[in-house]
Design an enzyme around this catalytic site. Structure first.
Site, PDB file in Angstrom:
ATOM      1  N   SER A   8       0.841  -1.196   0.000  1.00 10.90           N
ATOM      2  CA  SER A   8       0.000   0.000   0.000  1.00 10.90           C
ATOM      3  C   SER A   8       0.877   1.247   0.000  1.00 10.90           C
ATOM      4  O   SER A   8       1.651   1.481   0.932  1.00 10.90           O
ATOM      5  CB  SER A   8      -0.895   0.011   1.235  1.00 10.90           C
ATOM      6  OG  SER A   8      -1.457   1.301   1.375  1.00 10.90           O
ATOM      7  N   HIS A  31      -1.218  -1.258  -4.247  1.00  9.18           N
ATOM      8  CA  HIS A  31      -2.491  -0.917  -3.608  1.00  9.18           C
ATOM      9  C   HIS A  31      -2.571   0.599  -3.424  1.00  9.18           C
ATOM     10  O   HIS A  31      -1.711   1.206  -2.779  1.00  9.18           O
ATOM     11  CB  HIS A  31      -2.571  -1.644  -2.264  1.00  9.18           C
ATOM     12  CG  HIS A  31      -3.870  -1.497  -1.550  1.00  9.18           C
ATOM     13  ND1 HIS A  31      -4.982  -2.267  -1.829  1.00  9.18           N
ATOM     14  CD2 HIS A  31      -4.241  -0.682  -0.528  1.00  9.18           C
ATOM     15  CE1 HIS A  31      -5.978  -1.931  -1.012  1.00  9.18           C
ATOM     16  NE2 HIS A  31      -5.554  -0.959  -0.215  1.00  9.18           N
ATOM     17  N   ASP A  33      -4.758   3.659  -2.062  1.00 11.08           N
ATOM     18  CA  ASP A  33      -5.847   4.011  -1.142  1.00 11.08           C
ATOM     19  C   ASP A  33      -6.389   5.406  -1.436  1.00 11.08           C
ATOM     20  O   ASP A  33      -5.717   6.407  -1.188  1.00 11.08           O
ATOM     21  CB  ASP A  33      -5.326   3.989   0.304  1.00 11.08           C
ATOM     22  CG  ASP A  33      -5.151   2.581   0.837  1.00 11.08           C
ATOM     23  OD1 ASP A  33      -6.090   1.776   0.706  1.00 11.08           O
ATOM     24  OD2 ASP A  33      -4.066   2.280   1.378  1.00 11.08           O
ATOM     25  N   MET A  35      -9.016   8.182  -0.376  1.00 13.87           N
ATOM     26  CA  MET A  35      -9.861   8.562   0.774  1.00 13.87           C
ATOM     27  C   MET A  35     -10.391   9.975   0.556  1.00 13.87           C
ATOM     28  O   MET A  35      -9.646  10.855   0.114  1.00 13.87           O
ATOM     29  CB  MET A  35      -9.031   8.537   2.059  1.00 13.87           C
ATOM     30  CG  MET A  35      -8.340   7.205   2.322  1.00 13.87           C
ATOM     31  SD  MET A  35      -7.566   7.212   3.952  1.00 13.87           S
ATOM     32  CE  MET A  35      -6.612   5.696   3.867  1.00 13.87           C
ATOM     33  N   HIS A  64      -8.246   0.968  -3.979  1.00 12.78           N
ATOM     34  CA  HIS A  64      -9.161   0.770  -2.854  1.00 12.78           C
ATOM     35  C   HIS A  64      -9.842   2.103  -2.571  1.00 12.78           C
ATOM     36  O   HIS A  64      -9.219   3.026  -2.049  1.00 12.78           O
ATOM     37  CB  HIS A  64      -8.349   0.282  -1.635  1.00 12.78           C
ATOM     38  CG  HIS A  64      -9.162   0.126  -0.389  1.00 12.78           C
ATOM     39  ND1 HIS A  64      -8.574  -0.042   0.854  1.00 12.78           N
ATOM     40  CD2 HIS A  64     -10.503   0.088  -0.174  1.00 12.78           C
ATOM     41  CE1 HIS A  64      -9.531  -0.163   1.777  1.00 12.78           C
ATOM     42  NE2 HIS A  64     -10.697  -0.082   1.178  1.00 12.78           N
ATOM     43  N   MET A  66     -12.081   4.406  -0.569  1.00  9.52           N
ATOM     44  CA  MET A  66     -12.748   4.657   0.704  1.00  9.52           C
ATOM     45  C   MET A  66     -13.452   5.995   0.560  1.00  9.52           C
ATOM     46  O   MET A  66     -13.029   7.017   1.108  1.00  9.52           O
ATOM     47  CB  MET A  66     -11.717   4.659   1.844  1.00  9.52           C
ATOM     48  CG  MET A  66     -11.256   3.248   2.200  1.00  9.52           C
ATOM     49  SD  MET A  66      -9.676   3.243   3.042  1.00  9.52           S
ATOM     50  CE  MET A  66      -8.585   3.293   1.637  1.00  9.52           C
ATOM     51  N   MET A 135     -11.596  -5.886   5.522  1.00 14.07           N
ATOM     52  CA  MET A 135     -10.742  -4.926   6.236  1.00 14.07           C
ATOM     53  C   MET A 135     -10.369  -5.511   7.589  1.00 14.07           C
ATOM     54  O   MET A 135     -11.238  -5.929   8.361  1.00 14.07           O
ATOM     55  CB  MET A 135     -11.467  -3.595   6.446  1.00 14.07           C
ATOM     56  CG  MET A 135     -11.626  -2.723   5.207  1.00 14.07           C
ATOM     57  SD  MET A 135     -10.091  -2.268   4.372  1.00 14.07           S
ATOM     58  CE  MET A 135      -9.228  -1.341   5.630  1.00 14.07           C
ATOM     59  N   GLY A 140      -8.989   4.041   6.962  1.00 12.54           N
ATOM     60  CA  GLY A 140      -8.682   5.462   7.149  1.00 12.54           C
ATOM     61  C   GLY A 140      -7.212   5.736   7.385  1.00 12.54           C
ATOM     62  O   GLY A 140      -6.713   6.759   6.940  1.00 12.54           O
ATOM     63  N   PHE A 141      -6.536   4.840   8.071  1.00 11.20           N
ATOM     64  CA  PHE A 141      -5.150   5.125   8.430  1.00 11.20           C
ATOM     65  C   PHE A 141      -4.279   3.876   8.335  1.00 11.20           C
ATOM     66  O   PHE A 141      -4.751   2.768   8.618  1.00 11.20           O
ATOM     67  CB  PHE A 141      -5.082   5.690   9.851  1.00 11.20           C
ATOM     68  CG  PHE A 141      -5.850   6.983   9.979  1.00 11.20           C
ATOM     69  CD1 PHE A 141      -5.255   8.197   9.649  1.00 11.20           C
ATOM     70  CD2 PHE A 141      -7.179   6.963  10.382  1.00 11.20           C
ATOM     71  CE1 PHE A 141      -5.980   9.381   9.729  1.00 11.20           C
ATOM     72  CE2 PHE A 141      -7.909   8.149  10.466  1.00 11.20           C
ATOM     73  CZ  PHE A 141      -7.314   9.358  10.137  1.00 11.20           C
ATOM     74  N   GLY A 143      -0.757   1.740   9.609  1.00 10.06           N
ATOM     75  CA  GLY A 143      -0.048   1.543  10.867  1.00 10.06           C
ATOM     76  C   GLY A 143      -0.888   1.109  12.054  1.00 10.06           C
ATOM     77  O   GLY A 143      -0.443   1.195  13.194  1.00 10.06           O
ATOM     78  N   ASP A 173      -6.583  -6.328   4.427  1.00 13.17           N
ATOM     79  CA  ASP A 173      -5.926  -5.020   4.386  1.00 13.17           C
ATOM     80  C   ASP A 173      -5.953  -4.406   5.785  1.00 13.17           C
ATOM     81  O   ASP A 173      -7.021  -4.162   6.345  1.00 13.17           O
ATOM     82  CB  ASP A 173      -6.688  -4.130   3.388  1.00 13.17           C
ATOM     83  CG  ASP A 173      -6.084  -2.746   3.233  1.00 13.17           C
ATOM     84  OD1 ASP A 173      -4.991  -2.496   3.764  1.00 13.17           O
ATOM     85  OD2 ASP A 173      -6.729  -1.903   2.561  1.00 13.17           O
ATOM     86  N   GLY A 174      -4.753  -4.170   6.324  1.00 15.08           N
ATOM     87  CA  GLY A 174      -4.637  -3.502   7.615  1.00 15.08           C
ATOM     88  C   GLY A 174      -3.868  -4.341   8.622  1.00 15.08           C
ATOM     89  O   GLY A 174      -4.287  -5.445   8.979  1.00 15.08           O
ATOM     90  N   GLY A 195       1.168  -2.111   4.088  1.00 18.07           N
ATOM     91  CA  GLY A 195       1.713  -0.765   3.949  1.00 18.07           C
ATOM     92  C   GLY A 195       2.983  -0.600   4.750  1.00 18.07           C
ATOM     93  O   GLY A 195       4.102  -0.722   4.231  1.00 18.07           O
ATOM     94  N   SER A 196       2.818  -0.365   6.059  1.00 20.78           N
ATOM     95  CA  SER A 196       3.996  -0.073   6.883  1.00 20.78           C
ATOM     96  C   SER A 196       5.007  -1.216   6.928  1.00 20.78           C
ATOM     97  O   SER A 196       6.205  -0.962   7.008  1.00 20.78           O
ATOM     98  CB  SER A 196       3.605   0.324   8.301  1.00 20.78           C
ATOM     99  OG  SER A 196       2.270   0.095   8.562  1.00 20.78           O
TER     100      SER A 196
HETATM  101  C1  DX5 Z   1      -6.217   1.641   5.628  1.00 17.06           C
HETATM  102  C2  DX5 Z   1      -5.786   1.341   4.216  1.00 17.06           C
HETATM  103  C3  DX5 Z   1      -4.676   0.382   4.125  1.00 17.06           C
HETATM  104  C4  DX5 Z   1      -3.388   0.835   4.779  1.00 17.06           C
HETATM  105  C5  DX5 Z   1      -2.735  -0.377   5.383  1.00 17.06           C
HETATM  106  O1  DX5 Z   1      -7.428   2.316   5.611  1.00 17.06           O
HETATM  107  O2  DX5 Z   1      -6.852   0.818   3.472  1.00 17.06           O
HETATM  108  O3  DX5 Z   1      -4.440  -0.030   2.789  1.00 17.06           O
HETATM  109  O4  DX5 Z   1      -2.494   1.437   3.903  1.00 17.06           O
HETATM  110  O5  DX5 Z   1      -1.616   0.039   6.094  1.00 17.06           O
HETATM  111  P1  DX5 Z   1      -0.860  -0.902   7.117  1.00 17.06           P
HETATM  112  O6  DX5 Z   1      -0.376  -2.105   6.336  1.00 17.06           O
HETATM  113  O7  DX5 Z   1       0.216  -0.057   7.623  1.00 17.06           O
HETATM  114  O8  DX5 Z   1      -1.858  -1.317   8.165  1.00 17.06           O
HETATM  115 ZN    ZN Z   2      -6.415  -0.131   1.538  1.00 14.94          ZN
END
Ligand code: DX5
Ligand code: ZN
Length: 222
Positions: A8, A31, A33, A35, A64, A66, A135, A140-141, A143, A173-174, A195-196
């Protein structure tokens, strides 16, 4: 098919996006995101940025959304060439017509479910989708911590996909990391957003390899 790893770019460096896209070139999909500060409290970017990512990315896009009103906005992401476009079940009253429109344009259609959303009403609609995104954090975020309580939904989806023989990818995801990916793989996921744990690693390519290996080693068995 081995496990798909989709990093991500929410965790990438936004002013060095092209460089970061090349750092994850061995992944399956990137990926993206989107938002809108309405469906989720955070704000990222829209079709213009996604279009530039599409222009320079060495791998295809897994968008994705949102956002509210996917009826209006989702088709544009398919038109710019995204490989898959996933929108949220909670954001529309007619997910089937959004999915049909996406497929008509040529993208894979994905349906995302927030942690609190029941999967039951969607199980009979699986033929309309190419992917379901469970999910594993509140959207939304980046980490945040992986929520294992979402796994029964994944198991229900895996069971239905096996029974029907449909080719629907099951994505999580997440909070996906080297430590949590096995739980999601065992519950039936085959596509993993991270992501992280990828961009936070010293060597993102190595992190992708490790995640893929871990997921394959813990592949769901019926
Ligand atoms: C959260 C996003 C994710 C996010 C995942 O709302 O949809 O795609 O980037 O990040 P990590 O892998 O850091 O949880
Ligand atoms: Zn996502």
């Amino acid at each position: 098919m081995t496990a798909r790893i989709n990093p991500s770019i929410l965790a990438a460096d936004f002013v060095n996006m092209e460089r970061d896209l090349h750092r994850i070139a061995t992944a399956d999909l990137v990926h993206v995101d989107v938002m809108d500060n309405h469906f989720v409290p955070n704000l990222t970017f829209g079709p213009q940025m996604a279009g530039r990512i599409q222009d320079v990315s060495p791998i295809p896009l897994d968008v994705h959304l949102m956002i509210d009103n996917p009826e209006k906005w989702a088709p544009g992401y398919a038109e710019l060439g995204a490989y898959s476009v996933t929108f949220h079940a909670e954001s529309t009253t007619d997910p089937v017509s959004v999915a049909r429109r996406l497929r008509e344009i040529g993208a894979r259609a994905g349906l995302a479910l927030k942690p609190g959303t029941d999967v039951e009403p969607y199980l009979d609609l699986l033929a309309e989708f190419d992917q379901v995104l469970v999910m594993t954090v509140e959207p939304g975020f980046g980490g945040q911590s992986f929520m294992p309580e979402t796994m029964p939904k994944l198991q229900a989806l895996r069971e239905r996909v096996s029974q029907t023989g449909l080719d629907v990818w099951l994505q999580v995801d997440g909070g996906i990391s080297e430590k949590t990916i096995a739980i999601a793989a065992e519950a039936g996921a085959d596509t993993f957003v991270a992501g992280s744990s990828v961009f936070g690693a010293e060597n993102p390519a190595l992190a992708i390899d490790t995640l893929r290996r871990e997921a394959a080693a813990h592949k769901h068995t019926a």
